[in-house]
Design a protein around this motif. Structure first.
Motif, short mmCIF file in Angstrom:
data_model
loop_
_atom_site.label_atom_id
_atom_site.label_comp_id
_atom_site.label_asym_id
_atom_site.label_seq_id
_atom_site.Cartn_x
_atom_site.Cartn_y
_atom_site.Cartn_z
N ILE A 114 98.13 98.70 119.05
CA ILE A 114 99.56 98.29 119.98
C ILE A 114 100.02 99.63 119.92
O ILE A 114 100.01 100.48 119.54
CB ILE A 114 100.28 97.15 118.34
N ALA A 115 101.46 99.81 121.37
CA ALA A 115 101.41 100.13 121.82
C ALA A 115 103.45 99.64 122.32
O ALA A 115 103.49 98.64 122.42
CB ALA A 115 101.78 100.99 122.70
N SER A 116 104.65 100.50 121.21
CA SER A 116 105.97 100.29 121.80
C SER A 116 106.38 100.98 122.90
O SER A 116 106.64 101.52 123.05
CB SER A 116 106.85 100.89 120.89
N LEU A 117 106.53 99.82 123.89
CA LEU A 117 106.83 100.48 125.02
C LEU A 117 107.96 99.39 125.73
O LEU A 117 108.44 98.56 125.80
CB LEU A 117 106.03 100.64 126.30
N PRO A 118 109.09 100.63 127.20
CA PRO A 118 109.47 98.68 127.82
C PRO A 118 109.17 98.26 128.47
O PRO A 118 108.23 97.82 128.76
CB PRO A 118 109.98 100.49 128.85
N ALA A 119 110.09 97.33 128.56
CA ALA A 119 109.33 95.55 128.58
C ALA A 119 108.74 95.88 130.56
O ALA A 119 107.59 95.09 130.67
CB ALA A 119 110.76 94.76 129.21
N ARG A 120 109.27 96.67 131.15
CA ARG A 120 109.47 96.86 132.67
C ARG A 120 107.98 97.31 132.92
O ARG A 120 107.22 97.30 133.89
CB ARG A 120 110.14 98.12 133.92
N VAL A 121 107.19 97.70 131.56
CA VAL A 121 106.05 98.48 131.55
C VAL A 121 104.61 97.79 132.05
O VAL A 121 103.32 97.50 132.70
CB VAL A 121 105.59 98.77 129.99
N ALA A 122 105.43 95.90 131.89
CA ALA A 122 104.10 95.08 132.43
C ALA A 122 103.98 95.08 133.60
O ALA A 122 102.92 94.61 133.60
CB ALA A 122 104.81 93.78 131.62
N ARG A 123 104.33 95.41 134.38
CA ARG A 123 104.35 95.13 135.70
C ARG A 123 103.36 96.17 136.02
O ARG A 123 102.11 96.16 136.70
CB ARG A 123 105.59 95.42 136.19
N THR A 124 103.08 96.92 135.22
CA THR A 124 101.55 98.02 135.16
C THR A 124 100.33 97.51 134.83
O THR A 124 99.64 97.79 135.14
CB THR A 124 102.26 99.80 134.65
N SER A 180 110.27 109.01 135.78
CA SER A 180 108.97 108.71 134.91
C SER A 180 107.69 108.09 135.49
O SER A 180 108.46 106.59 135.63
CB SER A 180 109.63 107.68 133.73
N THR A 181 106.80 108.17 136.91
CA THR A 181 106.15 107.94 137.26
C THR A 181 106.00 106.13 136.95
O THR A 181 106.39 105.54 137.49
CB THR A 181 105.34 108.31 138.63
N SER A 182 105.25 106.56 135.69
CA SER A 182 104.43 105.75 136.04
C SER A 182 105.28 104.01 134.50
O SER A 182 104.92 102.74 135.30
CB SER A 182 103.75 105.82 134.25
N ILE A 183 106.83 104.22 134.19
CA ILE A 183 107.53 103.66 133.50
C ILE A 183 108.39 102.46 134.72
O ILE A 183 108.42 101.54 135.04
CB ILE A 183 108.33 104.68 132.58
N LEU A 184 108.93 103.75 135.81
CA LEU A 184 109.52 103.63 137.34
C LEU A 184 109.06 103.26 138.64
O LEU A 184 109.43 103.52 139.33
CB LEU A 184 110.78 104.84 136.84
N ASP A 185 107.56 103.06 137.98
CA ASP A 185 106.55 103.06 139.42
C ASP A 185 107.52 102.54 140.25
O ASP A 185 107.23 102.23 141.88
CB ASP A 185 105.10 103.17 139.13
#
Length: 319
Positions: free
Chosen positions: A244-254, A106-111
Protein backbone atom coordinates in the motif's frame (compact mmCIF):
# COMPACT_ATOMS: atom_id res chain seq x y z
CA UNK A 1 44.35 47.85 -1.12
CA UNK A 2 43.98 47.91 -4.90
CA UNK A 3 41.65 50.61 -6.14
CA UNK A 4 39.13 49.39 -8.71
CA UNK A 5 37.64 51.61 -11.40
CA UNK A 6 33.99 50.65 -10.88
CA UNK A 7 32.96 52.72 -13.89
CA UNK A 8 34.38 49.89 -16.01
CA UNK A 9 32.03 47.32 -14.43
CA UNK A 10 28.73 47.19 -16.29
CA UNK A 11 25.58 45.29 -15.50
CA UNK A 12 26.33 43.09 -18.51
CA UNK A 13 29.72 42.09 -17.09
CA UNK A 14 28.15 41.28 -13.73
CA UNK A 15 25.40 39.23 -15.40
CA UNK A 16 28.02 37.24 -17.31
CA UNK A 17 30.00 36.59 -14.13
CA UNK A 18 26.95 35.43 -12.20
CA UNK A 19 25.72 33.18 -15.01
CA UNK A 20 29.12 31.52 -15.32
CA UNK A 21 29.18 31.17 -11.53
CA UNK A 22 25.74 29.50 -11.47
CA UNK A 23 26.33 27.29 -14.51
CA UNK A 24 29.97 26.41 -13.72
CA UNK A 25 30.55 26.48 -17.47
CA UNK A 26 31.33 29.17 -20.04
CA UNK A 27 29.53 27.27 -22.81
CA UNK A 28 26.36 26.76 -20.76
CA UNK A 29 26.47 30.40 -19.64
CA UNK A 30 26.65 31.46 -23.30
CA UNK A 31 23.53 29.38 -24.02
CA UNK A 32 21.64 30.89 -21.07
CA UNK A 33 22.64 34.42 -22.10
CA UNK A 34 21.94 33.72 -25.79
CA UNK A 35 25.47 34.88 -26.52
CA UNK A 36 28.69 33.48 -27.96
CA UNK A 37 31.38 31.80 -25.86
CA UNK A 38 33.91 34.36 -27.03
CA UNK A 39 31.72 37.24 -25.80
CA UNK A 40 31.25 35.55 -22.43
CA UNK A 41 34.99 34.89 -22.15
CA UNK A 42 35.79 38.52 -23.11
CA UNK A 43 33.51 39.91 -20.39
CA UNK A 44 34.91 37.47 -17.87
CA UNK A 45 38.49 38.43 -18.73
CA UNK A 46 37.57 42.10 -18.34
CA UNK A 47 36.26 41.49 -14.82
CA UNK A 48 39.28 39.35 -13.97
CA UNK A 49 41.58 42.18 -14.99
CA UNK A 50 39.65 44.78 -12.98
CA UNK A 51 39.49 42.63 -9.84
CA UNK A 52 42.92 41.05 -10.11
CA UNK A 53 41.58 37.54 -9.56
CA UNK A 54 41.17 34.49 -11.80
CA UNK A 55 37.58 34.08 -10.46
CA UNK A 56 37.36 30.56 -11.96
CA UNK A 57 39.90 27.77 -12.30
CA UNK A 58 39.88 24.66 -14.44
CA UNK A 59 38.82 21.44 -12.72
CA UNK A 60 38.63 18.37 -14.90
CA UNK A 61 36.32 19.20 -17.78
CA UNK A 62 34.64 22.02 -15.91
CA UNK A 63 35.50 25.07 -13.84
CA UNK A 64 35.15 25.92 -10.17
CA UNK A 65 34.88 29.39 -8.58
CA UNK A 66 37.73 30.87 -6.61
CA UNK A 67 37.28 32.00 -3.01
CA UNK A 68 36.99 35.57 -4.30
CA UNK A 69 34.21 34.53 -6.71
CA UNK A 70 32.33 32.77 -3.89
CA UNK A 71 32.50 35.97 -1.83
CA UNK A 72 31.43 38.16 -4.76
CA UNK A 73 28.48 36.09 -6.01
CA UNK A 74 25.89 37.06 -3.35
CA UNK A 75 26.91 40.73 -3.60
CA UNK A 76 26.62 40.70 -7.39
CA UNK A 77 23.23 38.98 -7.15
CA UNK A 78 21.93 41.79 -4.92
CA UNK A 79 23.36 44.47 -7.22
CA UNK A 80 21.63 42.97 -10.28
CA UNK A 81 18.32 42.72 -8.45
CA UNK A 82 18.58 46.40 -7.48
CA UNK A 83 19.43 47.36 -11.08
CA UNK A 84 16.44 45.41 -12.40
CA UNK A 85 14.18 47.02 -9.81
CA UNK A 86 15.43 50.44 -10.89
CA UNK A 87 14.35 49.70 -14.46
CA UNK A 88 11.06 48.06 -13.46
CA UNK A 89 8.42 50.81 -13.66
CA UNK A 90 5.51 48.48 -12.95
CA UNK A 91 4.69 47.92 -16.64
CA UNK A 92 5.33 44.45 -17.99
CA UNK A 93 4.80 43.08 -21.47
CA UNK A 94 5.33 39.29 -21.58
CA UNK A 95 5.37 39.37 -25.39
CA UNK A 96 8.59 41.41 -25.51
CA UNK A 97 10.20 39.69 -22.52
CA UNK A 98 13.04 37.50 -23.91
CA UNK A 99 13.44 35.36 -20.79
CA UNK A 100 11.50 32.11 -20.36
CA UNK A 101 9.09 31.52 -17.50
CA UNK A 102 10.48 28.72 -15.31
CA UNK A 103 8.07 26.94 -12.96
CA UNK A 104 9.13 24.16 -10.58
CA UNK A 105 6.63 21.68 -9.12
CA UNK A 106 6.21 18.02 -8.22
CA UNK A 107 5.35 16.95 -11.74
CA UNK A 108 4.02 13.50 -10.83
CA UNK A 109 1.55 14.82 -8.24
CA UNK A 110 0.69 18.14 -9.87
CA UNK A 111 0.61 16.84 -13.45
CA UNK A 112 -2.92 18.13 -14.11
CA UNK A 113 -2.06 21.56 -12.71
CA UNK A 114 1.07 21.64 -14.89
CA UNK A 115 -1.02 20.86 -17.96
CA UNK A 116 -3.58 23.52 -17.02
CA UNK A 117 -0.91 26.20 -16.58
CA UNK A 118 0.85 25.21 -19.80
CA UNK A 119 -2.36 25.39 -21.84
CA UNK A 120 -3.35 28.75 -20.33
CA UNK A 121 0.06 30.33 -20.97
CA UNK A 122 0.19 28.94 -24.50
CA UNK A 123 -3.31 30.26 -25.23
CA UNK A 124 -2.33 33.80 -24.21
CA UNK A 125 1.35 33.68 -25.27
CA UNK A 126 1.76 31.09 -28.03
CA UNK A 127 5.37 32.11 -28.74
CA UNK A 128 6.50 32.26 -25.11
CA UNK A 129 9.14 29.82 -23.88
CA UNK A 130 7.80 28.12 -20.72
CA UNK A 131 9.94 25.62 -18.79
CA UNK A 132 8.62 23.19 -16.16
CA UNK A 133 11.13 21.63 -13.76
CA UNK A 134 10.56 18.76 -11.37
CA UNK A 135 10.99 20.12 -7.87
CA UNK A 136 12.30 17.16 -5.91
CA UNK A 137 12.62 17.99 -2.22
CA UNK A 138 11.44 21.10 -0.40
CA UNK A 139 15.04 21.81 0.62
CA UNK A 140 15.89 23.05 -2.87
CA UNK A 141 13.11 25.66 -3.03
CA UNK A 142 15.09 28.57 -1.56
CA UNK A 143 18.30 28.08 -3.61
CA UNK A 144 16.31 27.62 -6.84
CA UNK A 145 14.37 30.84 -6.28
CA UNK A 146 17.35 32.74 -4.86
CA UNK A 147 19.52 31.93 -7.89
CA UNK A 148 16.62 32.83 -10.18
CA UNK A 149 16.91 29.48 -11.94
CA UNK A 150 13.18 29.25 -11.18
CA UNK A 151 10.59 32.03 -11.11
CA UNK A 152 7.85 30.31 -9.12
CA UNK A 153 7.46 27.06 -7.20
CA UNK A 154 4.24 25.09 -6.67
CA UNK A 155 4.68 22.79 -3.70
CA UNK A 156 3.15 20.91 -0.83
CA UNK A 157 3.64 23.19 2.17
CA UNK A 158 6.62 22.00 4.27
CA UNK A 159 6.85 22.39 8.03
CA UNK A 160 8.16 25.92 7.52
CA UNK A 161 9.52 28.27 4.86
CA UNK A 162 12.69 30.36 5.12
CA UNK A 163 11.85 33.99 5.89
CA UNK A 164 13.26 34.95 2.48
CA UNK A 165 10.26 33.36 0.74
CA UNK A 166 6.65 34.44 0.27
CA UNK A 167 3.71 32.17 -0.48
CA UNK A 168 0.10 32.19 -1.57
CA UNK A 169 -2.19 29.24 -0.71
CA UNK A 170 -3.55 27.51 -3.83
CA UNK A 171 -5.60 24.48 -2.78
CA UNK A 172 -5.85 21.65 -0.26
CA UNK A 173 -5.87 17.88 -0.58
CA UNK A 174 -6.15 14.93 1.77
CA UNK A 175 -4.30 11.65 2.16
CA UNK A 176 -5.65 8.33 0.88
CA UNK A 177 -4.30 4.77 0.90
CA UNK A 178 -3.57 3.34 -2.55
CA UNK A 179 -3.41 -0.37 -3.40
CA UNK A 180 -3.74 -2.82 -6.29
CA UNK A 181 -7.34 -4.13 -6.14
CA UNK A 182 -6.25 -7.26 -8.00
CA UNK A 183 -3.85 -8.16 -5.20
CA UNK A 184 -5.57 -7.04 -1.99
CA UNK A 185 -8.55 -5.23 -0.52
CA UNK A 186 -8.81 -1.71 0.93
CA UNK A 187 -7.32 -0.73 4.27
CA UNK A 188 -10.11 -0.91 6.82
CA UNK A 189 -8.44 0.07 10.11
CA UNK A 190 -5.34 1.48 11.75
CA UNK A 191 -4.30 -2.07 12.61
CA UNK A 192 -4.62 -3.10 8.96
CA UNK A 193 -2.60 -0.04 7.96
CA UNK A 194 0.23 -0.83 10.40
CA UNK A 195 0.34 -4.52 9.42
CA UNK A 196 0.61 -3.84 5.67
CA UNK A 197 3.79 -3.55 3.61
CA UNK A 198 4.26 0.10 2.60
CA UNK A 199 5.76 1.64 -0.54
CA UNK A 200 6.92 5.27 -0.70
CA UNK A 201 8.51 7.72 -3.09
CA UNK A 202 12.10 7.84 -1.84
CA UNK A 203 13.25 11.47 -2.10
CA UNK A 204 14.98 13.79 0.33
CA UNK A 205 18.04 11.66 1.14
CA UNK A 206 16.61 10.26 4.35
CA UNK A 207 14.75 13.38 5.45
CA UNK A 208 11.57 12.57 7.30
CA UNK A 209 8.39 13.34 5.34
CA UNK A 210 5.53 15.42 6.74
CA UNK A 211 3.39 12.28 6.92
CA UNK A 212 6.08 10.35 8.77
CA UNK A 213 6.37 13.16 11.29
CA UNK A 214 2.61 13.06 11.94
CA UNK A 215 2.61 9.26 12.28
CA UNK A 216 5.55 9.38 14.69
CA UNK A 217 3.73 11.96 16.80
CA UNK A 218 0.78 9.55 17.01
CA UNK A 219 3.08 6.58 17.78
CA UNK A 220 1.88 4.82 14.63
CA UNK A 221 4.47 2.60 12.96
CA UNK A 222 4.42 1.54 9.33
CA UNK A 223 6.63 -1.10 7.72
CA UNK A 224 8.24 0.43 4.62
CA UNK A 225 9.56 -2.22 2.23
CA UNK A 226 9.97 -0.22 -0.99
CA UNK A 227 11.24 3.21 -1.98
CA UNK A 228 10.64 4.27 -5.60
CA UNK A 229 12.43 7.18 -7.33
CA UNK A 230 9.17 8.80 -8.47
CA UNK A 231 5.42 8.33 -8.50
CA UNK A 232 5.25 6.67 -11.90
CA UNK A 233 7.80 4.05 -10.83
CA UNK A 234 5.93 3.55 -7.56
CA UNK A 235 2.68 2.78 -9.39
CA UNK A 236 4.35 0.19 -11.63
CA UNK A 237 6.25 -1.45 -8.76
CA UNK A 238 3.05 -1.79 -6.73
CA UNK A 239 1.22 -3.51 -9.58
CA UNK A 240 0.41 -7.12 -8.66
CA UNK A 241 1.62 -6.79 -5.04
CA UNK A 242 -0.12 -6.41 -1.69
CA UNK A 243 1.80 -3.23 -0.88
CA UNK A 244 0.00 0.00 0.00
CA UNK A 245 1.06 3.63 -0.43
CA UNK A 246 -0.04 6.76 1.43
CA UNK A 247 -0.47 9.49 -1.17
CA UNK A 248 -2.48 12.68 -1.84
CA UNK A 249 -5.96 11.95 -3.21
CA UNK A 250 -5.11 13.76 -6.46
CA UNK A 251 -2.73 10.90 -7.33
CA UNK A 252 -5.85 8.94 -8.36
CA UNK A 253 -5.80 11.00 -11.57
CA UNK A 254 -2.50 9.35 -12.49
CA UNK A 255 -2.81 5.96 -10.80
CA UNK A 256 -6.51 5.27 -11.41
CA UNK A 257 -5.92 2.71 -14.18
CA UNK A 258 -3.68 0.60 -11.93
CA UNK A 259 -4.43 1.39 -8.30
CA UNK A 260 -7.56 1.90 -6.24
CA UNK A 261 -7.69 3.92 -3.02
CA UNK A 262 -9.49 3.94 0.29
CA UNK A 263 -9.89 6.62 2.99
CA UNK A 264 -6.94 7.17 5.24
CA UNK A 265 -7.60 5.34 8.55
CA UNK A 266 -6.25 8.21 10.65
CA UNK A 267 -7.71 11.70 10.93
CA UNK A 268 -5.04 14.06 9.57
CA UNK A 269 -5.05 17.77 8.82
CA UNK A 270 -5.56 18.70 5.13
CA UNK A 271 -2.47 18.99 2.94
CA UNK A 272 -1.89 22.56 1.77
CA UNK A 273 -0.33 23.37 -1.61
CA UNK A 274 1.23 26.80 -2.10
CA UNK A 275 2.66 29.03 -4.79
CA UNK A 276 6.07 30.29 -3.58
CA UNK A 277 8.49 33.00 -4.74
CA UNK A 278 11.50 34.90 -3.39
CA UNK A 279 10.81 38.15 -1.55
CA UNK A 280 13.77 39.73 -3.28
CA UNK A 281 11.73 39.91 -6.50
CA UNK A 282 8.43 40.94 -4.88
CA UNK A 283 8.48 44.35 -6.58
CA UNK A 284 8.83 42.82 -10.04
CA UNK A 285 5.96 43.47 -12.44
CA UNK A 286 7.08 40.37 -14.34
CA UNK A 287 6.66 38.18 -11.26
CA UNK A 288 3.28 39.68 -10.41
CA UNK A 289 2.08 39.01 -13.96
CA UNK A 290 3.19 35.35 -13.78
CA UNK A 291 1.68 34.79 -10.34
CA UNK A 292 -1.66 36.15 -11.49
CA UNK A 293 -1.54 34.06 -14.68
CA UNK A 294 -0.94 30.87 -12.66
CA UNK A 295 -3.61 31.72 -10.10
CA UNK A 296 -6.08 32.50 -12.86
CA UNK A 297 -5.33 29.26 -14.69
CA UNK A 298 -5.82 27.16 -11.57
CA UNK A 299 -8.98 28.87 -10.36
CA UNK A 300 -12.12 26.86 -11.08
CA UNK A 301 -14.47 29.82 -11.00
CA UNK A 302 -13.60 33.00 -12.90
CA UNK A 303 -15.81 35.11 -10.64
CA UNK A 304 -13.35 34.53 -7.79
CA UNK A 305 -10.50 36.15 -9.65
CA UNK A 306 -11.22 39.82 -9.48
CA UNK A 307 -10.45 42.19 -6.63
CA UNK A 308 -10.08 39.50 -3.93
CA UNK A 309 -7.41 37.60 -5.84
CA UNK A 310 -5.60 40.75 -6.90
CA UNK A 311 -5.59 41.97 -3.32
CA UNK A 312 -4.40 38.60 -1.98
CA UNK A 313 -1.49 38.57 -4.42
CA UNK A 314 -0.50 42.16 -3.70
CA UNK A 315 -0.71 41.52 0.02
CA UNK A 316 1.44 38.40 -0.31
CA UNK A 317 3.96 40.22 -2.52
CA UNK A 318 4.35 42.97 0.05
CA UNK A 319 5.09 40.61 2.93
Amino acid sequence: MQRIDISQISGRVLRVFLTVYDEKSVSRAAEVLNSSQSTVSHNLEKLRGLLGDTLFVQSGRGIVPSARADALAPKVRRILVDLEALADQGIYDPVTDPDPFVIALSTSILDTEMETIAKALRASLPQKHVIFRDLGTSGVIEPLLDSRHVDVVLTLRPRSYPNTLSRLPLFQDHMRVFYDPNARGPVSSVEDYCAAAHATVAIGQGRKSLLQGELDALSIHRRIVLGAPNLWALIQLMRGTDMIASLPARVARTAGDVLASSPFPIDLAPMQFDMVWHRRYANSARLEWLLMAIKTALSERSDLLHDATQQALRSALSR
